[in-house]
Each structure stands twice: as structure tokens, then as C-alpha cells.
Design a protein around this motif. Structure first.
Motif, short mmCIF file in Angstrom:
data_model
loop_
_atom_site.label_atom_id
_atom_site.label_comp_id
_atom_site.label_asym_id
_atom_site.label_seq_id
_atom_site.Cartn_x
_atom_site.Cartn_y
_atom_site.Cartn_z
N SER A 1 58.75 59.42 66.23
CA SER A 1 58.60 58.71 64.95
C SER A 1 57.98 57.33 65.08
CB SER A 1 59.95 58.63 64.24
OG SER A 1 60.91 57.95 65.04
N ASN A 2 58.41 56.54 66.07
CA ASN A 2 57.84 55.19 66.20
C ASN A 2 56.38 55.24 66.61
OD1 ASN A 2 60.14 53.85 65.41
ND2 ASN A 2 60.88 53.45 67.47
N VAL A 3 56.01 56.21 67.42
CA VAL A 3 54.60 56.40 67.77
C VAL A 3 53.81 56.78 66.52
CG1 VAL A 3 52.99 57.78 69.13
CG2 VAL A 3 55.15 57.04 70.15
N ILE A 4 54.38 57.64 65.72
CA ILE A 4 53.68 58.10 64.52
C ILE A 4 53.45 56.95 63.54
CG2 ILE A 4 53.85 59.56 62.47
CD1 ILE A 4 55.44 61.57 64.20
N ILE A 5 54.46 56.12 63.32
CA ILE A 5 54.28 55.07 62.30
C ILE A 5 53.31 53.99 62.79
CG2 ILE A 5 56.47 55.57 61.18
CD1 ILE A 5 57.70 53.12 62.44
N GLU A 6 53.26 53.75 64.10
CA GLU A 6 52.23 52.82 64.60
C GLU A 6 50.85 53.46 64.52
OE1 GLU A 6 52.39 49.45 66.63
OE2 GLU A 6 54.08 49.96 67.95
N TYR A 7 50.77 54.76 64.75
CA TYR A 7 49.50 55.47 64.60
C TYR A 7 48.99 55.33 63.17
CZ TYR A 7 46.36 59.51 64.09
OH TYR A 7 45.29 60.33 63.82
N LEU A 8 49.89 55.51 62.21
CA LEU A 8 49.49 55.38 60.81
C LEU A 8 49.04 53.97 60.48
CD1 LEU A 8 52.34 57.53 59.18
CD2 LEU A 8 49.92 58.18 59.43
N GLU A 9 49.69 52.99 61.08
CA GLU A 9 49.29 51.59 60.85
C GLU A 9 47.90 51.33 61.43
OE1 GLU A 9 49.52 47.53 59.69
OE2 GLU A 9 50.53 49.35 59.01
N GLU A 10 47.62 51.88 62.61
CA GLU A 10 46.28 51.73 63.20
C GLU A 10 45.23 52.41 62.33
OE1 GLU A 10 45.28 50.17 65.89
OE2 GLU A 10 47.14 49.67 66.92
N LEU A 11 45.59 53.57 61.82
CA LEU A 11 44.64 54.37 61.06
C LEU A 11 44.37 53.77 59.69
CD1 LEU A 11 43.32 57.16 61.78
CD2 LEU A 11 45.09 58.21 60.35
N MET A 12 45.41 53.21 59.08
CA MET A 12 45.32 52.67 57.71
C MET A 12 45.90 51.26 57.71
SD MET A 12 46.57 56.09 55.61
CE MET A 12 48.01 56.34 56.67
N PRO A 13 45.15 50.27 58.16
CA PRO A 13 45.72 48.93 58.34
C PRO A 13 46.10 48.20 57.05
CG PRO A 13 43.35 48.95 58.82
CD PRO A 13 43.76 50.37 58.64
N GLN A 14 45.72 48.73 55.90
CA GLN A 14 46.09 48.12 54.62
C GLN A 14 46.82 49.13 53.74
OE1 GLN A 14 45.82 44.90 53.99
NE2 GLN A 14 44.85 44.58 55.98
N PRO A 15 47.85 48.72 53.07
CA PRO A 15 48.52 47.42 53.18
C PRO A 15 49.19 47.25 54.54
CG PRO A 15 49.82 48.91 51.85
CD PRO A 15 48.53 49.62 52.10
N ALA A 16 49.11 46.05 55.06
CA ALA A 16 49.57 45.80 56.41
C ALA A 16 51.09 45.95 56.52
CB ALA A 16 49.16 44.41 56.85
N LEU A 17 51.52 46.65 57.57
CA LEU A 17 52.95 46.79 57.87
C LEU A 17 53.27 46.23 59.25
CD1 LEU A 17 53.61 50.34 56.40
CD2 LEU A 17 54.36 48.15 55.46
N ARG A 18 52.33 45.47 59.80
CA ARG A 18 52.59 44.71 61.03
C ARG A 18 52.44 43.25 60.71
NH1 ARG A 18 49.57 48.37 65.48
NH2 ARG A 18 47.76 47.63 64.35
N PRO A 19 53.38 42.42 61.17
CA PRO A 19 53.28 40.99 60.88
C PRO A 19 52.14 40.36 61.65
CG PRO A 19 55.11 41.42 62.37
CD PRO A 19 54.59 42.76 61.95
N GLU A 20 51.73 39.18 61.22
CA GLU A 20 50.68 38.44 61.91
C GLU A 20 51.26 37.76 63.15
OE1 GLU A 20 47.45 38.26 61.34
OE2 GLU A 20 47.61 39.66 59.66
N GLY A 21 50.49 37.75 64.22
CA GLY A 21 50.86 37.00 65.41
C GLY A 21 51.53 37.85 66.47
#
Length: 265
Positions: free
Chosen positions: A66-86
Motif C-alpha cells: 500500500s505505501n508503495v502504491i500511494i507513492e506511485y500514485l503521487e509520482e504519477l499524478m503530482p497534483q493535487p500534491a500529497l507530499r509536503p515541500e522540503g
């Protein structure tokens, strides 16, 4: 096209559903019946050899964990952002995600089985239960679940799992004492990775860990999480109402034992 092999009650699958919904994308959900061992079917084990959900298939490619999948989705669709800045905030985000995997996921299974799921297994014959656990790829998990079915709240893993959750809610309280979300001012994958485990506690009537002023900052964080626009559809309402009622009932039956074990008043 996203195809998600899913189960409405799986905390790991809930992370992925919530991420997909927050991204505003569409997906096809294939419900896997965990109680009847569909994760151990040969065709499913070809997709996910660990015999767990979720499994995401995207354009024919299989992604598990699951954690790999949700980071994959964030890489694939960076907006709206679900990773904080920095870099530091992102390191803390991954720390929360790892925290769930290290012991909270196992603790959730131990508590859920001992309080609620065991009752469904006890309605089956011993032969049916033996066949179910013999087919389970994770032998350690099989042993823990069998003990929880037999012993309920007296299973060896139950008390340590309670303590793990008590520590977790303390960590959440500290993290959100001066900020809205676990990694700062913005909702992130850290909150997504953590929220399903708190939902499970809530549904098992274990909100005593933070309610009544015990952990006020966490209680406000939990209200903010549940106020996310997609939350009812993909999280709470995904549970049939009868299941929600049964979980709450079983949790209330166990409440006094839990309160005593954790020294709550």
C-alpha cells in the motif's frame, strides 16, 4: 486505467482508495472476499504472492504494498500534491508511513481478530478453519490469528498491540499539537497512511484512547480527517451498516477490558 483489487475493510486498501479519491481520479474496484480466502486463490496469488490486498494494476503493470502504491500514485499524478515541500518534511512523511508498516499494521490485525473477526471464524467448523490457515502464505500471521480466534482478548499478541496503539495516539497528539496535519500545514500521505488505522479503532469503540479530553489535539486532527470531502464515500460508508453495527457492538463488549489494560479512567 486503474484496477484496484480491494476489500472494504482492509486498512491497507483504504489508504489506496483515499489517495485515488484525493487525486480525483477514477478506478475500477475488484472486491476480494478476505473471509472466504479469495486472496489465496491461485489466480490472485499470481498477482500478489503474499496473498494480501491491495493490489493495483495500472496499464497492465502490477504494483503491490500500500505505501508503495500511494507513492506511485503521487509520482504519477503530482497534483493535487500529497507530499509536503522540503526534504525534512518528506522524510517525516515517510517516517509516518514506515511507522504504520513496522508494527501498527500487525497490531491492527491482532486487535481486530481478537475483538471482532474471530466470531465469524468461530461459526465455521474446525476443518474449515484448518484449511483456511493451512493455505495462508504468512505462517506467523496464521499462528497469531489462530490464537486470537481461540483466546480472544487473552491472546498473547493482544496486550502488546494495545500498547502499540497507545504509543501511536501519543505520537499523533504531539505531532498535531501546533499544526493541522502530521507533517505540517498540509494534508499529506502521512495522514492518509495513518487514518485507516484510527478509523479501525474508532469503529471498534476504542475512541476512548483520545476522547473526553485525553488527547485533544489528536481528536481535532481526527475530525479534520473525517471532514475531507471524499472520506464518507471511500472510507466510512464503504462498510455495510450491519458490519459497522457489529464492530461497534463487539468493541463496546471489550471496552472495560481495554480501559483497565491501559489504565484509563
Amino acid at each position: 486505467m486503474f484496477v484496484l483489487y480491494d476489500n472494504f475493510a482492509s486498512v491497507a486498501a483504504q489508504k489506496v482508495r483515499l489517495t485515488l479519491a484525493e487525486k480525483g481520479t477514477q478506478w475500477q474496484s475488484v472486491e476480494i472476499d478476505l473471509r472466504n480466502g479469495e486472496v489465496m486463490r491461485p489466480d490472485y496469488l499470481e498477482l500478489n504472492p503474499r496473498g494480501v490486498v491491495p493490489t493495483l494494476v495500472h496499464d497492465g503493470q502490477v504494483i503491490t504494498e500500500s505505501n508503495v502504491i500511494i507513492e506511485y500514485l503521487e509520482e504519477l499524478m503530482p497534483q493535487p500534491a500529497l507530499r509536503p515541500e522540503g526534504a525534512l518534511a518528506r522524510a517525516r512523511m515517510r517516517g509516518w508511513m514506515r511507522r504504520m508498516d513496522d508494527d501498527i499494521h500487525r497490531a491492527t490485525g491482532n486487535i481486530s481478530m481478537a475483538i471482532y473477526i474471530r466470531h465469524a471464524h468461530l461459526k465455521k467448523s474446525q476443518a474449515e478453519r484448518d484449511a483456511y490457515f493451512a493455505a495462508m502464505p504468512d505462517a506467523d500471521r496464521a499462528v497469531r490469528q489462530q490464537a486470537a480466534i481461540a483466546l480472544g482478548l487473552d491472546a498473547p499478541a493482544f496486550a502488546p498491540s494495545l500498547r502499540a496503539f497507545s504509543m501511536l495516539v501519543d505520537e499523533i497528539e504531539r505531532a498535531v499539537a501546533k499544526q493541522d496535519w502530521l507533517c505540517g500545514d498540509d494534508f499529506s500521505l502521512a495522514d492518509i497512511a495513518t487514518a485507516p488505522y484510527i478509523l479501525r479503532l474508532d469503529m471498534l469503540a476504542m475512541d476512548t484512547l483520545w476522547s473526553r479530553g485525553r488527547r485533544p489535539a489528536m481528536e481535532h486532527w481526527w475530525k479534520r480527517v473525517q471532514a475531507r470531502s471524499c472520506w464518507p464515500r471511500v472510507m466510512h460508508d464503504a462498510f455495510p451498516s450491519a458490519v459497522r453495527e457489529q464492530m461497534r457492538q463487539r468493541g463496546e463488549e471489550a471496552r472495560d477490558r481495554i480501559v483497565d489494560a491501559l489504565g484509563l479512567e
